[in-house]
Scaffold this active site. Sequence first.
Site, mmCIF file in Angstrom:
data_model
loop_
_atom_site.group_PDB
_atom_site.id
_atom_site.type_symbol
_atom_site.label_atom_id
_atom_site.label_comp_id
_atom_site.label_asym_id
_atom_site.label_seq_id
_atom_site.Cartn_x
_atom_site.Cartn_y
_atom_site.Cartn_z
ATOM 1 N N HIS A 184 0.872 -1.183 0.000
ATOM 2 C CA HIS A 184 0.000 0.000 0.000
ATOM 3 C C HIS A 184 0.905 1.228 0.000
ATOM 4 C CE1 HIS A 184 -3.781 -1.936 2.034
ATOM 5 N NE2 HIS A 184 -4.043 -1.692 0.765
ATOM 6 N N CYS A 196 -2.267 3.050 9.036
ATOM 7 C CA CYS A 196 -3.297 2.113 8.575
ATOM 8 C C CYS A 196 -4.477 2.048 9.541
ATOM 9 C CB CYS A 196 -2.748 0.693 8.469
ATOM 10 S SG CYS A 196 -1.337 0.511 7.423
HETATM 11 N N1 ARG Z 1 -3.927 -6.967 6.504
HETATM 12 C C1 ARG Z 1 -4.314 -5.763 5.900
HETATM 13 C C2 ARG Z 1 -4.252 -5.919 4.376
HETATM 14 O O1 ARG Z 1 -3.385 -6.611 3.901
HETATM 15 C C3 ARG Z 1 -3.427 -4.644 6.340
HETATM 16 C C4 ARG Z 1 -3.862 -3.320 5.816
HETATM 17 C C5 ARG Z 1 -2.942 -2.227 6.161
HETATM 18 N N2 ARG Z 1 -3.490 -0.992 5.770
HETATM 19 C C6 ARG Z 1 -2.818 -0.036 5.167
HETATM 20 N N3 ARG Z 1 -3.426 1.080 4.908
HETATM 21 N N4 ARG Z 1 -1.587 -0.182 4.723
HETATM 22 O O2 ARG Z 1 -5.069 -5.399 3.683
#
Ligand code: ARG
Length: 704
Positions: free
Chosen positions: A168, A264
Amino acid sequence: MTDSIHFLMCSPTYYDVDYVINPWMEGNIHKSSYDKAKDQWHQLYEVIKEHTHVYLVDPAKGWPDMVFTANAGLVLGNNVVLSRFLHKERQGEEPYFKQWFADNGYNVFELPPELPFEGAGDALLDREGRWLWAGYGFRTELDSHPYLAKWLDIEVLSLRLVDSRFYHLDTCFCPLANGYLLYYPPAFDAYSNHLIERRVPPEKRIAISEPDAVNFACNAVNINEVVIMNQASEELKQRLAKVGFRVIETPLTEFLKAGGAAKCLTLRTTEPVLEDVHATVSVTSRTIRMEGHLLDAGTMNRALDLVVERGGSFKVLNFDLGAERQSTSTAEVRVSAPDQEVMEDVMTELIRIGAASLPEDEQDAQLEPVPAFGVAPDDFYVTTIYPTEVRINGEWVRVTHQRMDAAIAVKETPQGVTARCKLIRDVDTDEKVVVGVRGIRTVRKTEDRSRSAGEEFSFMGAGVSSERRVELVVEQIAWEMRHIRDQGGKVAVTAGPVVIHTGGSHHLSRLIREGYIQVLLGGNAIAVHDIEQALMGTSLGVDMKQGTPVHGGHRHHLKTINTIRQCGSIAKAVDQGVLTKGVMYECVKNNVPFCLAGSIRDDGPLPDTQMDLVKAQEEYSQLLEGVDMILMLSTMLHSIGVGNMTPSGVKMVCVDINPAVVTKLSDRGSIESVGVVTDVGLFLSLLVKQLEQLTNPYAEPQVI
Ligand code: ARG
C-alpha cells in the site's frame, strides 16, 4: 488540541491474522496476542485523541482487518470514494464503511465493480492539499485513478509500487506538513521516483533507510508538527527534529503482523478542499488487439509482462482461445499507463510483438516534417526488424526496406504514398517522418502449425545449442543451404579472421566454389589472413600446417597487404596469377561480391577495404537485399551490423566459441535465428561433410 482535524478508527475487538494477503501476514496466522493488540491500539487512540478528535466505527465480526480504517475509503471535503478491496477477505468490510460515511453525511462515490482501489491506504493527499498521490501495482488498479481525479476534482499523481512488502502506498510514503515527504524510494519504480523528485524539492524529501522502512516509519500519522509512528531510529528522529517535527513512538508490533501500523489504523476524515485546485490526471489507456498462437508462442505472457515492467497496467477484456490446436487465438487487452510518455514506451514494445489497435480506434500515423537533411523530428518512431505498416489517409501502407533502428520516411507524390525505412542520416527535407506510436502496426507471421515437417526448414527454435546438438543443427543448416541453392536463393556469410586461424579457409572456399554462398561480408582482417595463408602458408605468422610460429612471421600479413596493394586490388592479384587459392580467390573466380568494411585497427588496408564506414554500411545493406540466410562466423561486430540491417524472415546462423556472443546475436525474439557455440573451423568442416552427404548419400565419407 486541533479541533478541525478528525480521525476515524475501529476498535480491534475482532482483530486477528486469519489469512495471508500480504507478505507480513505470512507465518503470522493467529500469532498476534489479542490483549497486547488491544493495549497497543488503545495507546495509539489516546495519543491521537490528545491532538484531535477521533470517531469510531463499530467493528464487525468476521472482518478482522476492519481495524485498518485507512482502507475504508478516500475522503476529500464532503466526498468519499469508497474502497473496492482486491481480496475477497476484505470485501465484506465495504458495506460497514459505506454505512458509516452515509450516516455521517458524506457523499459516497462507488467505483465500478472489479476495479480495485483501497482508499487512503493507496491515496495520500499532499498535506498542503495541492494534489493527490495515488499508488498502484498491488492493491489498487491504475484505472481507478481517473475516477479519483474526476470525483474529487484534484490532480492525481500516480506512483507505481514495486516491492510487495510495501503493497500500500501508505506503507512507504508519508506526506508531511509544510511540503515535507517521508518515504522509502526503493519501494517505487524509477519513473515514479522521477515524478516524486520533480514535485518535491530535495530539501523537503526525507528518504528513509530499509530498517526504518520495515519498522513502518512511513506508516505515520502527521498532525501539524507531530508525527506518530511505531518506531524510528535515532537518526530519523533527529532528521525530523531538524526540520521541526516531533516523533511520538507508540508500539504497534501486533499490527505489523498483519502488515499495518499507525497510519493504517486511522483515517483522516477532515481533508480541506482548496478552492483553486482542480482535476487533472495523466492516466491514459488504450485497447489493443493481438492475434496468433498467443499461448503456445508465449506472446500473451510477454505482452502482459512488458506492460507491467514498463510501468503500465492491463486488463484482459476478451481472450478467445482458438478451438483447434492449429487455430490462432485473439485477445483484447486494455492497457493503462500513468502518463503519455509511459504509454508510448509500452505501445512501442507492444507494436514490436505484433499488437494492433482495435479497428474502430485506428488512427492515421502522425507525420512530421524533417527539420534538416539527416535529422529526424524528435520522438520519431524507431523501427524493428518486423514487417511494418503505417496508416496514412485511412490506408495501411507497407513500409519498404525494413530494418531495425531506422525512421519511417513518408513521401506523398501524385502517384501515391510511399513509406520506407531510412537511417536518420539519410532522411531528406522533402519527406515526412512517422512520430509517436499511432497508426503503426507490425505484421507478425503466425507459424502455420499444420505445415508438414520437412516442407519448410525448421530450425530448432531460437536459442543456443549445446555441443551435443551441434551435429543435428549442422545437418539442418546443410539441408537448408542445399534447398536455397536449388531454388536460386541467396546466402550471405559474414566472417571474422578466426575462420582462417581455425583452419576453416579450405571449407569456406569450397562452399563458395560450389555455389552455396552468394555474398561475403567482413573486415580487412579476414581477407588479409586468407591471402596471407594463400601466399605464404601462414595465418598471422603461424604455419597453418605445423601450427607453430614461423621466424619473422609477424611481418607476413604486412607483406601480404603490400603485395596486393602492388597488384592494385584482390581481383587484379587473381588476374595476374599472384593469388591462386583461398576464400578471396574463390569470390573473385565465382563472381561472389564481397564488401570489406574497415576499422580503426586495420593494417594497410587492402585496396579493396572500404574505409568510409557510411559507404561500407550502404554496400553491406545493398549486398544483403533479398538474402534468404546469413551465416555469421565468429565476428561479433560485423554480425551485429548485419543483424541490424536485416528484416525478420531471414534465417540467421551465428557460430562463435563464445556463448555470450551467440546469445546476443541469436536473440532476435524469433525462431528464425539459431546460435551454435563451437569452434568455427570445426563447424565449417561438419557443414561441408553434411552437404557432401546430401549430394551423394551413398559415398564413403570423404576426409577433407
Ligand atoms: N492486513 C491488511 C491488508 O493486507 C493490512 C492493511 C494495512 N493498511 C494499510 N493502509 N496499509 O489489507
